[in-house]
Design a protein around this motif. Structure first.
Motif, PDB file in Angstrom:
ATOM      1  N   ASP A  24     -28.597 -42.679   2.131  1.00 36.74           N
ATOM      2  CA  ASP A  24     -27.553 -42.186   3.040  1.00 36.74           C
ATOM      3  C   ASP A  24     -27.331 -40.668   2.982  1.00 36.74           C
ATOM      4  O   ASP A  24     -26.517 -40.130   3.711  1.00 36.74           O
ATOM      5  N   GLY A  25     -28.021 -39.974   2.089  1.00 31.89           N
ATOM      6  CA  GLY A  25     -27.884 -38.525   2.000  1.00 31.89           C
ATOM      7  C   GLY A  25     -26.677 -38.044   1.225  1.00 31.89           C
ATOM      8  O   GLY A  25     -26.426 -36.838   1.167  1.00 31.89           O
ATOM      9  N   ASN A  26     -25.924 -38.958   0.615  1.00 28.05           N
ATOM     10  CA  ASN A  26     -24.775 -38.536  -0.188  1.00 28.05           C
ATOM     11  C   ASN A  26     -25.235 -37.802  -1.436  1.00 28.05           C
ATOM     12  O   ASN A  26     -26.254 -38.128  -2.029  1.00 28.05           O
ATOM     13  N   GLU A  50     -18.965 -25.794   0.750  1.00 31.07           N
ATOM     14  CA  GLU A  50     -19.583 -26.526   1.862  1.00 31.07           C
ATOM     15  C   GLU A  50     -21.108 -26.429   1.840  1.00 31.07           C
ATOM     16  O   GLU A  50     -21.790 -27.205   2.503  1.00 31.07           O
ATOM     17  N   ARG A  95     -23.062 -29.701   1.137  1.00 29.01           N
ATOM     18  CA  ARG A  95     -23.049 -30.675   2.240  1.00 29.01           C
ATOM     19  C   ARG A  95     -23.948 -30.221   3.384  1.00 29.01           C
ATOM     20  O   ARG A  95     -24.625 -31.031   4.009  1.00 29.01           O
ATOM     21  N   ARG A  96     -23.974 -28.914   3.660  1.00 25.90           N
ATOM     22  CA  ARG A  96     -24.861 -28.393   4.720  1.00 25.90           C
ATOM     23  C   ARG A  96     -26.325 -28.632   4.360  1.00 25.90           C
ATOM     24  O   ARG A  96     -27.112 -29.092   5.181  1.00 25.90           O
ATOM     25  N   TYR A  97     -26.676 -28.293   3.143  1.00 21.57           N
ATOM     26  CA  TYR A  97     -28.050 -28.524   2.694  1.00 21.57           C
ATOM     27  C   TYR A  97     -28.394 -30.017   2.726  1.00 21.57           C
ATOM     28  O   TYR A  97     -29.491 -30.397   3.123  1.00 21.57           O
ATOM     29  N   ALA A  98     -27.481 -30.864   2.268  1.00 22.08           N
ATOM     30  CA  ALA A  98     -27.734 -32.305   2.244  1.00 22.08           C
ATOM     31  C   ALA A  98     -28.053 -32.822   3.647  1.00 22.08           C
ATOM     32  O   ALA A  98     -29.018 -33.569   3.842  1.00 22.08           O
ATOM     33  N   ARG A  99     -27.249 -32.429   4.633  1.00 23.08           N
ATOM     34  CA  ARG A  99     -27.501 -32.874   6.015  1.00 23.08           C
ATOM     35  C   ARG A  99     -28.839 -32.342   6.522  1.00 23.08           C
ATOM     36  O   ARG A  99     -29.631 -33.073   7.107  1.00 23.08           O
ATOM     37  N   GLY A 100     -29.080 -31.057   6.290  1.00 25.56           N
ATOM     38  CA  GLY A 100     -30.313 -30.453   6.775  1.00 25.56           C
ATOM     39  C   GLY A 100     -31.554 -31.038   6.132  1.00 25.56           C
ATOM     40  O   GLY A 100     -32.523 -31.379   6.813  1.00 25.56           O
ATOM     41  N   ARG A 115     -31.923 -33.941   4.630  1.00 27.02           N
ATOM     42  CA  ARG A 115     -32.141 -35.340   5.019  1.00 27.02           C
ATOM     43  C   ARG A 115     -32.810 -35.410   6.391  1.00 27.02           C
ATOM     44  O   ARG A 115     -33.736 -36.187   6.601  1.00 27.02           O
ATOM     45  N   GLY A 116     -32.372 -34.566   7.329  1.00 29.37           N
ATOM     46  CA  GLY A 116     -32.992 -34.526   8.646  1.00 29.37           C
ATOM     47  C   GLY A 116     -34.446 -34.074   8.581  1.00 29.37           C
ATOM     48  O   GLY A 116     -35.312 -34.624   9.267  1.00 29.37           O
TER      49      GLY A 116
END
Length: 108
Positions: free
Chosen positions: A33-35, A47, A50-55, A57-58
């Motif tokens: 889930d990218g958590n 932040e 969280r920005r790196y995690a989203r990026g 994972r994509g």
């Protein structure tokens, strides 16, 4: 699937990696889930993590899709991405995705 590493092993890996002065940060995500499981270093404060995690994972999902289209049954083991300021080394493997951000201008 292999047994996930214990929290102590994850903490030891973070400690060893962040002791390198070129490393700006290390991030460990759940692949499902990218958590964020663990993070260390200035790159992931506030932040930023969280920005790196989203990026990341994509990026991993997109590259896995592309590799699967090119070579059915193959998978991504390591991604190395160089930007103007940083180098990201990403190792996606279940159950975790590990991200190491380095400053390539720092002498080793």
């Amino acid at each position: 699937m292999a047994t996930p590493p214990s929290p102590a092993i994850l903490d030891d890996a973070l400690s060893r990696l962040t002791s390198n002065r070129a490393v700006a940060g290390v991030l460990i995500l759940l692949a499902s889930d990218g958590n964020i499981v663990r993070s260390a270093g200035a790159a992931f404060e506030g932040e930023g993590g969280r920005r790196y995690a989203r990026g990341v994972r994509g990026i991993v999902e997109g590259v896995r899709r592309g590799v699967g289209e090119c070579e059915e049954g193959d998978d991504v083991k390591l991604l190395r991405i160089r930007t103007k300021r940083h180098e990201l080394i990403i190792t996606p493997s279940d159950p975790y995705i590990m991200v190491c951000v380095q400053d390539p201008s720092v002498a080793k």
